[in-house]
Design an enzyme around this catalytic site. Structure first.
Site, short mmCIF file in Angstrom:
data_model
loop_
_atom_site.label_atom_id
_atom_site.label_comp_id
_atom_site.label_asym_id
_atom_site.label_seq_id
_atom_site.Cartn_x
_atom_site.Cartn_y
_atom_site.Cartn_z
CG ASP A 226 -9.03 0.29 1.43
OD1 ASP A 226 -10.19 0.51 2.29
OD2 ASP A 226 -7.90 0.47 1.73
CD GLU A 288 -12.99 3.34 1.63
OE1 GLU A 288 -13.19 3.32 3.03
OE2 GLU A 288 -11.91 2.97 1.40
#
Length: 579
Positions: A226, A288
């Site tokens: 993330d 990401e």
């Protein structure tokens, strides 16, 4: 239907020079299709209205039946759930509402029995404010070892309400909040309950290596990381020269911001890659990284860093063949230099579902829902979403699907304010609606409580009535359904070796006929050939208004919309066998 003359001219194509070579390596992540599960909304085994680990495990055979290679599971760790699990309070356990560690182990074991890889989400940019690390920091004095795990700054006594700089939270308002006793500011690029870690501190880096080992030892096959582009901030934490909205509108390079895509992040990931490489089975990481331009994205997938990085420029692209072709070209140009596969994606838990997004008026075409938007034409949305997936899964490289994408689920636009839980909605007092609309629990059985999501009707977000007719049980066995289209796409993709093949763009030939008989450069056509040992597959996408005649020597393998035999119509994509 097209006239004979237009069909003839439409078939005049000239083949460009080879553009993207085939992959000479066979690691699963280079061509695999990965399915994202959002635990809250996938399957509820215990009837509390929230999905859980046992629910996921019970549906793994469904995923195997679709034909995916791996499953990525969004955060399930202990968390106060201020941001649906992306506020982690313990990286090495399972939130009780989702189950326990034994459930996680059982899920990994069952997935492996079915031949599925398992990727877990990792959130290294920030923790929950309830994490013991942050609680320990709050209990310590300013300037202490404990506080140095996070990013604290002193309060200016002459301007006590002025934050240390002008940085904005992704979720709205300032990225700085005061500690509970107001002795310092702390940084949070997201919600105030998600303080940013200080990745300049070696102890933080060592702690995350231990976290990686914990899950690798339990058999996980990789990690989705993330906010991979946000861990390191510019020295001195200088003011940003532009707002987040100004930067997005101007299309500037992401590293222009002092808190995104800083060069220092590339000192972190080689350590992670080195660790993963010590484990058997081609363990993998996907970044990401919402980064521009493509050359900056490619830095994340150099041989000693990530294996994959999501292609968000492709996800954000408007419904325009020329723009999509540009995205594809630039992706391969950047990734081929570093020997990395392209990683294609159309949706996830943060963006408007493609069946809605791709049908929005261009002035509303954004990836995340801000203000309310008019309900688009659902038929147009369905056609474009199916065509976009047919295009994406025909591209060499890896592909990601988000749960419910294979059902053609639309964004739920009409959630009432009382139901919304996204911190974007809360922090902006409803000015930005946020991401709840793509997180509504998915439907499995039409005539069942919560459409088969759980045992009762109490799903954590309300499901719209339209979900019943597009539930899994309504689509299975229907050759015209979205679900069966995806199953066909994934089967043919594997049979034809599309994920690892070479790609050649095909350009419309120069035509001098009248407008009625010609295909101009702005025709709305995107055409390329993918070649492998199984033969050559031609992929054709038509975003224009003129049908494209399928050549007589081509055989339709699969089409995004049923019944395509001789012409590719507007908002349709096909795969053709040329051998």
């Amino acid at each position: 239907m097209t006239s004979a003359s237009s069909a003839s001219s439409a078939s005049k194509l000239t083949k460009a020079a080879p553009f993207h070579p085939s992959s000479e390596q066979d690691e699963w992540w280079r061509s695999g299709v990965i399915y994202q599960v959002y635990p809250r909304s996938f399957a509820d085994a215990n009837g509390d209205g929230i999905g859980d680990m046992k629910g996921i495990a019970s549906r793994l055979e469904y995923l195997r039946g679709i034909g995916v290679d791996a499953v990525w599971i969004s955060p399930f760790y202990p968390s106060p759930q201020k941001d649906a699990g992306y506020d982690v309070s313990d990286y090495c356990d399972v939130e009780p509402m989702f189950g326990n560690l034994r459930d996680a182990d059982d899920l990994i074991e069952r997935a492996h029995e079915l031949g599925l890889k398992v990727i877990f989400d990792l959130v290294p940019n920030h923790t929950s404010d309830q994490h013991p690390w942050f609680q320990r920091a709050l209990a310590a004095e300013p300037g202490s070892y404990e506080r140095d795990w996070y990013i604290f700054r002193d309060i200016d006594p002459e301007n006590p309400d002025t934050p240390p700089n002008n940085w904005e939270s992704v979720f709205g308002n300032s990225a700085w909040s005061k500690t509970p006793n107001e002795d310092q500011w702390y940084l949070h690029l997201f919600d105030s309950s998600q303080p940013d870690l200080n990745w300049n501190k070696q102890a933080v880096r060592e702690a995350f290596l231990d976290i990686l080992r914990f899950w690798l030892d339990r058999g996980v096959d990789g990690f989705r990381v993330d906010v991979a582009h946000g861990l390191v901030k510019a020295d001195g934490l200088p003011d940003a020269k532009m707002t987040t909205r100004e930067m997005a509108g101007d299309g500037m390079a992401t590293q222009t911001s002092p808190y995104w895509d800083q060069d220092g992040v590339h000192e972190i990931y080689p350590e992670w890659r080195k660790l993963l490489d010590t484990y058997p089975g081609d363990r993998a990481m996907v970044a990401e990284a919402w980064v521009e331009p493509y050359s900056r994205i490619a830095r994340y997938v150099r041989p000693n860093e990530f294996h994959q990085a999501f292609n968000f420029s492709f996800l954000d692209a408007p419904w325009d063949a020329s723009f999509l072709a540009k995205c594809i070209r630039e992706t391969y140009e950047a990734n081929d230099i570093v020997g990395a596969p392209a990683t294609w994606v159309l949706s996830n838990h943060d963006v408007i579902r493609p069946a809605t997004r791709l049908a929005l008026d261009p002035k509303h075409l954004v990836s995340q829902l801000a203000e309310a938007v008019p309900e688009p034409d659902p038929v147009v949305g369905a056609h474009r979403a199916r065509a976009a997936s047919t295009l994406m899964l025909g591209l060499p490289g890896s592909g990601y699907l988000y749960q419910g994408e294979e059902l053609g689920l639309p964004e739920v636009l009409d959630l009432d304010d009382a139901s919304r839980e996204d911190p974007i909605f809360i922090r902006t007092a409803g000015e930005r609606l946020g991401r709840d609309g793509c997180r509504v629990p998915i439907p499995w059985v039409k005539d069942a409580p919560s459409y088969g999501f759980g045992k009762n009707d109490n799903s954590w977000l309300p499901q719209p009535e339209c979900f019943g007719d597009i539930a899994v049980d309504q689509q299975e066995g229907d050759p015209n359904s979205a679900l069966e289209l995806y199953r066909t796409l994934l089967r043919v993709r594997r049979e034809r070796g599309l994920g690892s093949g070479s790609l050649d763009f095909i350009e419309p030939a120069e035509l001098t006929a009248s407008a009625d008989d010609s295909i101009a450069d702005d025709s709305g056509l995107l055409i390329f050939d993918v070649s492998s040992e199984a033969g050559t597959t031609r992929v054709v996408l038509n975003t224009g208004t003129t049908p494209w005649r399928i050549p007589d020597n081509a055989r339709v393998l699969v089409s995004s919309w049923p019944g395509v035999t001789d012409s590719v119509l507007t908002d349709c994509a096909v795969w053709l066998a040329l051998d």
